[in-house]
Design a protein around this motif. Structure first.
Motif, PDB file in Angstrom:
ATOM      1  N   PHE A   1       9.276  64.100 -51.885  1.00  0.00           N
ATOM      2  CA  PHE A   1       8.061  63.776 -52.627  1.00  0.00           C
ATOM      3  C   PHE A   1       8.150  62.330 -53.094  1.00  0.00           C
ATOM      4  CE2 PHE A   1       5.812  63.462 -56.719  1.00  0.00           C
ATOM      5  CZ  PHE A   1       4.550  63.860 -56.339  1.00  0.00           C
TER       6      PHE A   1
ATOM      7  N   VAL B   1      11.875  69.511 -49.337  1.00  0.00           N
ATOM      8  CA  VAL B   1      10.728  68.608 -49.410  1.00  0.00           C
ATOM      9  C   VAL B   1      11.152  67.232 -49.936  1.00  0.00           C
ATOM     10  CG1 VAL B   1      10.071  69.352 -51.749  1.00  0.00           C
ATOM     11  CG2 VAL B   1       8.337  68.397 -50.216  1.00  0.00           C
TER      12      VAL B   1
ATOM     13  N   TRP C   1      -3.856  75.109 -54.214  1.00  0.00           N
ATOM     14  CA  TRP C   1      -3.069  74.038 -54.830  1.00  0.00           C
ATOM     15  C   TRP C   1      -3.707  73.626 -56.164  1.00  0.00           C
ATOM     16  CZ3 TRP C   1      -4.227  68.912 -55.944  1.00  0.00           C
ATOM     17  CH2 TRP C   1      -3.160  68.027 -56.108  1.00  0.00           C
TER      18      TRP C   1
ATOM     19  N   ARG D   1      13.119  70.903 -53.566  1.00  0.00           N
ATOM     20  CA  ARG D   1      12.221  71.672 -54.431  1.00  0.00           C
ATOM     21  C   ARG D   1      12.776  71.807 -55.846  1.00  0.00           C
ATOM     22  NH1 ARG D   1      10.414  76.413 -51.242  1.00  0.00           N
ATOM     23  NH2 ARG D   1      12.536  77.094 -51.579  1.00  0.00           N
TER      24      ARG D   1
ATOM     25  N   VAL E   1       4.961  72.482 -47.140  1.00  0.00           N
ATOM     26  CA  VAL E   1       4.957  71.027 -47.220  1.00  0.00           C
ATOM     27  C   VAL E   1       6.395  70.518 -47.115  1.00  0.00           C
ATOM     28  CG1 VAL E   1       4.412  69.044 -48.682  1.00  0.00           C
ATOM     29  CG2 VAL E   1       2.865  71.020 -48.637  1.00  0.00           C
TER      30      VAL E   1
ATOM     31  N   ALA F   1       5.501  64.877 -49.092  1.00  0.00           N
ATOM     32  CA  ALA F   1       4.308  64.683 -49.919  1.00  0.00           C
ATOM     33  C   ALA F   1       4.351  63.290 -50.538  1.00  0.00           C
ATOM     34  CB  ALA F   1       4.250  65.729 -51.024  1.00  0.00           C
TER      35      ALA F   1
ATOM     36  N   LEU G   1      -0.029  65.330 -47.592  1.00  0.00           N
ATOM     37  CA  LEU G   1       0.940  66.412 -47.417  1.00  0.00           C
ATOM     38  C   LEU G   1       1.155  66.652 -45.928  1.00  0.00           C
ATOM     39  CD1 LEU G   1      -0.713  68.811 -49.997  1.00  0.00           C
ATOM     40  CD2 LEU G   1       1.222  67.296 -50.407  1.00  0.00           C
TER      41      LEU G   1
ATOM     42  N   HIS H   1       4.232  76.207 -52.290  1.00  0.00           N
ATOM     43  CA  HIS H   1       3.640  75.452 -51.192  1.00  0.00           C
ATOM     44  C   HIS H   1       4.635  74.514 -50.507  1.00  0.00           C
ATOM     45  CE1 HIS H   1      -0.050  76.167 -53.765  1.00  0.00           C
ATOM     46  NE2 HIS H   1      -0.404  76.682 -52.610  1.00  0.00           N
ATOM     47  N   TYR H   2       5.811  74.315 -51.101  1.00  0.00           N
ATOM     48  CA  TYR H   2       6.729  73.268 -50.663  1.00  0.00           C
ATOM     49  C   TYR H   2       8.023  73.844 -50.099  1.00  0.00           C
ATOM     50  CZ  TYR H   2       3.496  70.359 -53.227  1.00  0.00           C
ATOM     51  OH  TYR H   2       2.357  69.744 -53.653  1.00  0.00           O
TER      52      TYR H   2
END
Length: 113
Positions: free
Chosen positions: A32, A30, A10, A49, A104, A107, A96, A25-26
């Motif tokens: 956020f 996701v 990351w 995303r 993820v 987040a 996360l 990673h997401y």
């Protein structure tokens, strides 16, 4: 899951300003949360995303010197908190939460200043 390895990748992705690597990673759906998102998007919660890509692309364009150093990794059940400092030595924490696929799904970023 190896949370230390995750945090190292990351950090490297962010320091390379590689959006594809960061977003890998997401999950696609996701969520956020970040107070700093308010400045660029007008809202503190970003869904998906694609929207996250748009936000981070703008943020990186405004901060070409952005870099992170992970200073600690706190492990939880299906989640991790990464403590890190940015190029201005501002302390931050990113919480996360991971889905079953290791991506993820949620987040939350908190910053000292």
């Amino acid at each position: 899951m190896d949370y230390t390895a995750f945090a190292e990748d990351w950090e490297a992705a962010w320091n390379a300003h590689d959006l594809d690597r960061i977003l890998a990673h997401y999950s696609a759906d996701v969520v956020f949360r970040s107070q700093k998102a308010m400045r660029l998007t007008g809202r503190g919660e970003i869904h998906g995303r694609a929207a996250l890509r748009d936000y981070w692309a703008k943020a990186l364009a405004q901060q070409p010197d952005l870099s992170f150093i992970v200073v600690d990794v706190l492990r939880g059940h299906g989640m991790v908190v990464s403590l890190y400092r940015n190029q201005r030595d501002v302390l931050a924490a990113e919480t996360l939460r991971f889905g079953p696929d290791g991506l993820v799904v949620e987040a939350s970023a908190c910053h000292k200043n």
